[in-house]
Enzyme design. Structure first.
Site, PDB file in Angstrom:
ATOM      1  N   GLN A 195       0.845  -1.321   0.016  1.00 56.39           N
ATOM      2  CA  GLN A 195      -0.016  -0.032  -0.078  1.00 56.39           C
ATOM      3  C   GLN A 195       1.057   1.210  -0.034  1.00 56.39           C
ATOM      4  OE1 GLN A 195      -4.037  -0.747   0.366  1.00 56.39           O
ATOM      5  NE2 GLN A 195      -2.505  -2.430  -0.629  1.00 56.39           N
ATOM      6  N   GLY A 236     -11.730   2.622   4.337  1.00 59.83           N
ATOM      7  CA  GLY A 236     -10.881   1.811   3.727  1.00 59.83           C
ATOM      8  C   GLY A 236      -9.791   2.692   2.755  1.00 59.83           C
ATOM      9  N   HIS A 237      -9.044   1.848   2.120  1.00 59.01           N
ATOM     10  CA  HIS A 237      -8.138   2.701   1.020  1.00 59.01           C
ATOM     11  C   HIS A 237      -8.876   3.125  -0.103  1.00 59.01           C
ATOM     12  CE1 HIS A 237      -7.197  -1.566  -0.910  1.00 59.01           C
ATOM     13  NE2 HIS A 237      -8.495  -1.278  -0.885  1.00 59.01           N
ATOM     14  N   ASN A 238      -8.110   4.505  -0.490  1.00 64.65           N
ATOM     15  CA  ASN A 238      -8.472   4.999  -1.741  1.00 64.65           C
ATOM     16  C   ASN A 238      -9.999   5.728  -1.524  1.00 64.65           C
ATOM     17  OD1 ASN A 238      -7.011   2.374  -2.991  1.00 64.65           O
ATOM     18  ND2 ASN A 238      -6.417   4.381  -3.668  1.00 64.65           N
TER      19      ASN A 238
END
Length: 341
Positions: A195, A236-238
């Site tokens: 990540q 969460g990511h993004n």
């Protein structure tokens, strides 16, 4: 203490009654006493105003003449006015610059920055004026922390993340931990995907205790200006969250979701990944969002509480809905055939 007329001169509103009355704190209608200023945001609590011990009350225009013997401040939005008064009586503590002897700091620190005992600040970190880093907090290599931002004890800011000005990061929050990114092999084993994005947080953002915001997989996770995030939330990511959106406790937002500006998301709502939520959307508490929302409005997808026996009976009916639909269709077809004959 401050006189009511001085308070109105400072914050606006219309004063009705004795302006020489002094107040020194805010309180609820049922708990207020001498020297307290309370507020009436909902007309159904008008009876509490009459019995309250408050020295004065903030009311809306519709309640301006509902009281005859108590000083009051008339405001367009009593609750918002109350918030401004509460901030006046309870300003944030001043930051006294200095680095505690038990802090581990590997970057340059402006004289106005305070770093408490046990905090760790890695090399390459950029700290704005007036920053306060609490005891035991961690700020990773190359992170940027904007002016007057406060990081509470035991909060964690991972390497490379960016925090804007005037932010509050509460205890236990984790900014920039790895997103949940894995690829699966044929034998079922998981391969971790690095990540490498960041978390970029705008100005005047508040992040609640034990909330986690994952760093982007490739691009950044972005939190807009003025966003307010409650405790124990997973982002969460993004994910990208627009300006002035507010999110209540225990919400889960899966990766790559786009949430617009000025949204309100109720507690324990869940939003699955790769969705788009428009500006000015309100999502009710406990709602599971499984598809994109393209238009402003209020959205709800949950059942109100009911007695257990009623729930069992109603769920039993739900289980037979398909059968009932088939029977209705058969009856409609028979009626149609009879009409044609």
């Amino acid at each position: 203490m401050i006189r009511l007329d001085e308070l109105v001169q400072k914050l606006g509103g219309e004063l009705v009654g004795d302006g020489s009355v002094c107040v020194d704190r805010v309180a609820t209608l049922d708990q207020a006493g001498k020297g307290d200023l309370s507020f009436l945001a909902n007309p159904k609590y008008l009876s509490q105003v009459k019995s309250s011990g408050a020295a004065a009350v903030i009311v809306g225009k519709s309640a301006r003449d509902a009281l005859t013997d108590r000083p009051r401040i008339v405001a367009d939005d009593p609750y918002l006015y109350f918030a401004h008064v509460a901030r006046h009586f309870n300003p944030p503590a001043s930051v006294l610059g200095g680095v505690h002897l038990l802090a581990a700091v590997s970057c340059s620190v402006p004289s106005s920055v305070a770093i408490d005992a046990g905090a760790v600040v890695e090399e390459g970190v950029v700290l704005g004026e007036g920053v306060h880093i609490g005891a035991g907090a961690y700020v990773g290599r190359g992170a940027h922390v904007g002016a007057n931002t406060r990081i509470a004890p035991r909060a964690t800011v991972y390497a490379g993340c960016v925090l804007g000005q005037d932010c509050i990061i509460h205890a236990g929050a984790v900014i920039g931990s790895d997103g949940f990114g894995f690829a699966r092999q044929r034998d079922g084993a998981w391969v971790k995907i690095p990540q490498v994005g960041r978390v970029v947080i705008g100005n005047d953002v508040e992040i609640g205790a034990n909330t986690t915001i994952d760093r982007g997989a490739l691009d950044d996770t972005v939190i807009g200006n003025g966003v307010k995030i409650d405790n124990q939330i997973q982002i969460g990511h993004n994910v990208r969250i627009g300006d002035f959106t507010a999110i209540a406790g225990c919400v889960g937002i899966a990766g790559s979701t786009r949430i617009g500006a000025r949204c309100m998301i109720g507690g324990q709502a869940g939003i699955i990944g790769h969705l788009t939520i428009a500006d000015d959307v309100v999502i009710s508490a406990g709602t599971l969002v499984t598809k994109s929302i393209r238009q402003p409005g209020v959205y709800t997808a949950n059942l109100p509480v009911q007695g257990h026996a009623d729930w069992v009976k109603n769920f039993a009916h739900l289980r037979h809905l398909d059968t009932l639909v088939d029977r209705i269709r058969a009856l409609e077809q028979r009626l149609e055939e009879r009409e044609q004959s």
